[in-house]
Design a protein around this motif. Structure first.
Motif, PDB file in Angstrom:
ATOM      1  N   PHE A   1       0.803  -1.252   0.033  1.00  0.00           N
ATOM      2  CA  PHE A   1      -0.040  -0.041  -0.024  1.00  0.00           C
ATOM      3  C   PHE A   1       0.898   1.388   0.123  1.00  0.00           C
ATOM      4  CE2 PHE A   1      -2.535   3.367   2.064  1.00  0.00           C
ATOM      5  CZ  PHE A   1      -3.639   3.275   1.245  1.00  0.00           C
ATOM      6  N   VAL A   2       2.168   1.199   0.853  1.00  0.00           N
ATOM      7  CA  VAL A   2       2.894   2.446   0.712  1.00  0.00           C
ATOM      8  C   VAL A   2       3.295   2.665  -0.949  1.00  0.00           C
ATOM      9  CG1 VAL A   2       4.948   3.322   1.554  1.00  0.00           C
ATOM     10  CG2 VAL A   2       3.559   2.184   3.260  1.00  0.00           C
ATOM     11  N   ILE A   3       3.840   1.622  -1.455  1.00  0.00           N
ATOM     12  CA  ILE A   3       4.175   1.593  -2.748  1.00  0.00           C
ATOM     13  C   ILE A   3       3.217   2.296  -3.758  1.00  0.00           C
ATOM     14  CG2 ILE A   3       5.185   0.257  -4.763  1.00  0.00           C
ATOM     15  CD1 ILE A   3       6.463  -1.462  -2.827  1.00  0.00           C
ATOM     16  N   PHE A   4       1.956   1.788  -3.274  1.00  0.00           N
ATOM     17  CA  PHE A   4       0.845   2.357  -4.166  1.00  0.00           C
ATOM     18  C   PHE A   4       0.690   3.810  -4.214  1.00  0.00           C
ATOM     19  CE2 PHE A   4      -3.842   3.495  -4.182  1.00  0.00           C
ATOM     20  CZ  PHE A   4      -3.840   3.289  -5.355  1.00  0.00           C
ATOM     21  N   VAL A   5       0.958   4.233  -2.740  1.00  0.00           N
ATOM     22  CA  VAL A   5       0.708   5.614  -2.338  1.00  0.00           C
ATOM     23  C   VAL A   5       1.977   6.692  -3.002  1.00  0.00           C
ATOM     24  CG1 VAL A   5       0.603   7.618  -0.595  1.00  0.00           C
ATOM     25  CG2 VAL A   5      -0.597   5.200  -0.341  1.00  0.00           C
ATOM     26  N   ILE A   6       2.969   5.942  -3.117  1.00  0.00           N
ATOM     27  CA  ILE A   6       4.299   6.751  -3.590  1.00  0.00           C
ATOM     28  C   ILE A   6       3.989   6.801  -5.188  1.00  0.00           C
ATOM     29  CG2 ILE A   6       6.556   6.414  -4.293  1.00  0.00           C
ATOM     30  CD1 ILE A   6       6.962   4.832  -1.519  1.00  0.00           C
TER      31      ILE A   6
ATOM     32  N   THR B   1       0.705  13.363   2.057  1.00  0.00           N
ATOM     33  CA  THR B   1       1.733  14.023   2.889  1.00  0.00           C
ATOM     34  C   THR B   1       1.541  13.501   4.164  1.00  0.00           C
ATOM     35  OG1 THR B   1       2.028  15.896   1.540  1.00  0.00           O
ATOM     36  CG2 THR B   1       3.072  15.985   3.967  1.00  0.00           C
ATOM     37  N   VAL B   2       0.273  13.468   4.874  1.00  0.00           N
ATOM     38  CA  VAL B   2      -0.208  13.007   6.123  1.00  0.00           C
ATOM     39  C   VAL B   2       0.055  11.445   6.447  1.00  0.00           C
ATOM     40  CG1 VAL B   2      -2.118  12.756   7.836  1.00  0.00           C
ATOM     41  CG2 VAL B   2      -2.028  14.907   6.468  1.00  0.00           C
ATOM     42  N   PHE B   3      -0.379  10.931   5.201  1.00  0.00           N
ATOM     43  CA  PHE B   3      -0.141   9.454   5.358  1.00  0.00           C
ATOM     44  C   PHE B   3       1.587   8.983   5.390  1.00  0.00           C
ATOM     45  CE2 PHE B   3       1.238   5.546   3.087  1.00  0.00           C
ATOM     46  CZ  PHE B   3       0.250   4.486   3.741  1.00  0.00           C
ATOM     47  N   PHE B   4       2.485   9.988   4.615  1.00  0.00           N
ATOM     48  CA  PHE B   4       3.723   9.556   4.797  1.00  0.00           C
ATOM     49  C   PHE B   4       4.020   9.857   6.203  1.00  0.00           C
ATOM     50  CE2 PHE B   4       4.461  10.055   0.105  1.00  0.00           C
ATOM     51  CZ  PHE B   4       4.347   8.937  -0.267  1.00  0.00           C
ATOM     52  N   LEU B   5       3.753  10.679   6.846  1.00  0.00           N
ATOM     53  CA  LEU B   5       4.175  11.232   8.174  1.00  0.00           C
ATOM     54  C   LEU B   5       3.577   9.966   8.868  1.00  0.00           C
ATOM     55  CD1 LEU B   5       5.131  13.271  10.052  1.00  0.00           C
ATOM     56  CD2 LEU B   5       2.879  14.169  10.217  1.00  0.00           C
TER      57      LEU B   5
ATOM     58  N   ILE C   1       8.670  16.394  -5.340  1.00  0.00           N
ATOM     59  CA  ILE C   1       9.118  15.547  -6.364  1.00  0.00           C
ATOM     60  C   ILE C   1       9.831  14.342  -6.118  1.00  0.00           C
ATOM     61  CG2 ILE C   1      10.540  15.786  -8.575  1.00  0.00           C
ATOM     62  CD1 ILE C   1       9.558  18.441  -9.191  1.00  0.00           C
ATOM     63  N   PHE C   2      10.836  14.599  -4.927  1.00  0.00           N
ATOM     64  CA  PHE C   2      11.801  13.884  -4.521  1.00  0.00           C
ATOM     65  C   PHE C   2      11.168  12.639  -3.615  1.00  0.00           C
ATOM     66  CE2 PHE C   2      15.029  17.203  -5.128  1.00  0.00           C
ATOM     67  CZ  PHE C   2      15.795  16.165  -6.079  1.00  0.00           C
ATOM     68  N   ARG C   3       9.964  12.951  -3.513  1.00  0.00           N
ATOM     69  CA  ARG C   3       9.145  11.831  -2.763  1.00  0.00           C
ATOM     70  C   ARG C   3       9.042  10.781  -3.507  1.00  0.00           C
ATOM     71  NH1 ARG C   3       3.656  14.673  -0.336  1.00  0.00           N
ATOM     72  NH2 ARG C   3       3.292  14.450  -2.339  1.00  0.00           N
ATOM     73  N   VAL C   4       9.254  10.706  -4.976  1.00  0.00           N
ATOM     74  CA  VAL C   4       9.127   9.499  -5.800  1.00  0.00           C
ATOM     75  C   VAL C   4      10.319   8.660  -5.541  1.00  0.00           C
ATOM     76  CG1 VAL C   4       9.250   8.620  -8.159  1.00  0.00           C
ATOM     77  CG2 VAL C   4       8.065  10.941  -7.672  1.00  0.00           C
TER      78      VAL C   4
END
Length: 287
Positions: free
Chosen positions: A22-27, A57-61, A110-113
């Motif tokens: 799921f994290v990969i999907f969000v990325i 952003t909230v999910f990544f946090l 952009i670097f979140r990718v």
């Protein structure tokens, strides 16, 4: 709920393949939303992407907080370079999109990718191999620079009066040689000097064989060698951590001497039972 129980549950969540998937999907969704911002979109879609960006952003946090709590303390968490990288990216994503920081905030988003690299072990292996190969490639680059400098100086001395734009001094000549090493219209440069020096083709062909064919293959071989070492390390790590029935990695348990002795006693007992059964069956067979 105690802290230890919460930490164990978060470790299970963090190591589960469903959560990582799921994290990969969000990325991937984050990468697509960033690309969508480069187009001219209607206002309602721009607002939707803005809300989506806040949610990502909230999910990544929260995902980073889960990983931090699941780790064995702050020292263990920040001892891994990928965790430091993810922390910088997530904290940078919290910069609001407005004012003078709008460009910086968009660049960090952009670097979140690149977080995809930290989530996929195979990509981490490739990046680790690349970083480990850089010191070895440094000597090859140094030798290439020496060859470029020698050929650049020779080319500037011999061909400088033919075309000062390409061979005016050693620095310009080295740029021309780099263009030749990439095969960018190098034949036109060679034919220009061959009109004055017919044997100048030897200069170009020897340079191409040294740089493009020899040094480039040396770099490729160095990277492949390091990648093979990293792949072997990954295989050894996977074999040391067996997978249970639910697909989770287990920490291998070391057997104690008491456990070994108990297993030996059980094995002897089974052998005695089997021997007794065979003896009993043998006595029942008619002669």
């Amino acid at each position: 709920m105690s802290v230890t129980t919460l930490q164990n549950k978060l470790k299970i969540i963090n190591s589960s393949k469903a959560f990582q998937g799921f994290v990969i999907f969000v990325i991937v969704v984050s990468a697509l939303s960033i690309g969508a911002h480069t187009y001219h979109l209607p206002p309602w879609l721009e607002s939707s992407l803005w809300v989506l960006d806040i949610g990502i952003t909230v999910f990544f946090l929260f995902e980073l907080i889960i990983r931090y709590i699941a780790s064995d303390g702050i020292k263990s968490f920040f001892s891994k370079g990928w965790n430091i990288f993810d922390t910088v990216i997530v904290i940078g994503s919290l910069i609001p999109l407005g004012g003078s920081t709008v460009l910086l905030a968009r660049l960090l988003r952009i670097f979140r990718v690149l977080r995809l690299v930290s989530m996929v072990p195979e990509l981490r292996m490739l990046i680790n191999a690349l970083f480990k190969a850089i010191p070895r490639m440094g000597y090859i680059v140094l030798l290439m620079f020496v060859i470029f400098y020698i050929y650049g100086a020779v080319g500037s001395m011999i061909f400088g009066h033919i075309n000062a734009f390409l061979w005016g001094d050693v620095s310009i000549a080295m740029l021309t040689l780099f263009r030749i090493s990439t095969f960018e219209s190098w034949t036109s440069i060679m034919y220009e000097t061959m009109a004055v020096y017919p044997l100048s083709w030897i200069f170009y062909l020897s340079f191409i064989f040294l740089t493009t064919f020899t040094f480039l293959n040396m770099m490729v071989g160095t990277v492949l060698d390091v990648m093979g070492e990293e792949a072997q390390i990954m295989r050894d790590h996977q074999t040391k951590q067996p997978v249970d029935s639910q697909g989770e990695q287990q920490t291998p348990m070391l057997a104690t001497p008491d456990d070994t002795a108990l297993e030996i006693q059980k094995l002897h007992a089974k052998i005695d039972q089997l021997t007794a059964m065979l003896t009993e069956n043998a006595t029942k067979v008619p002669r």
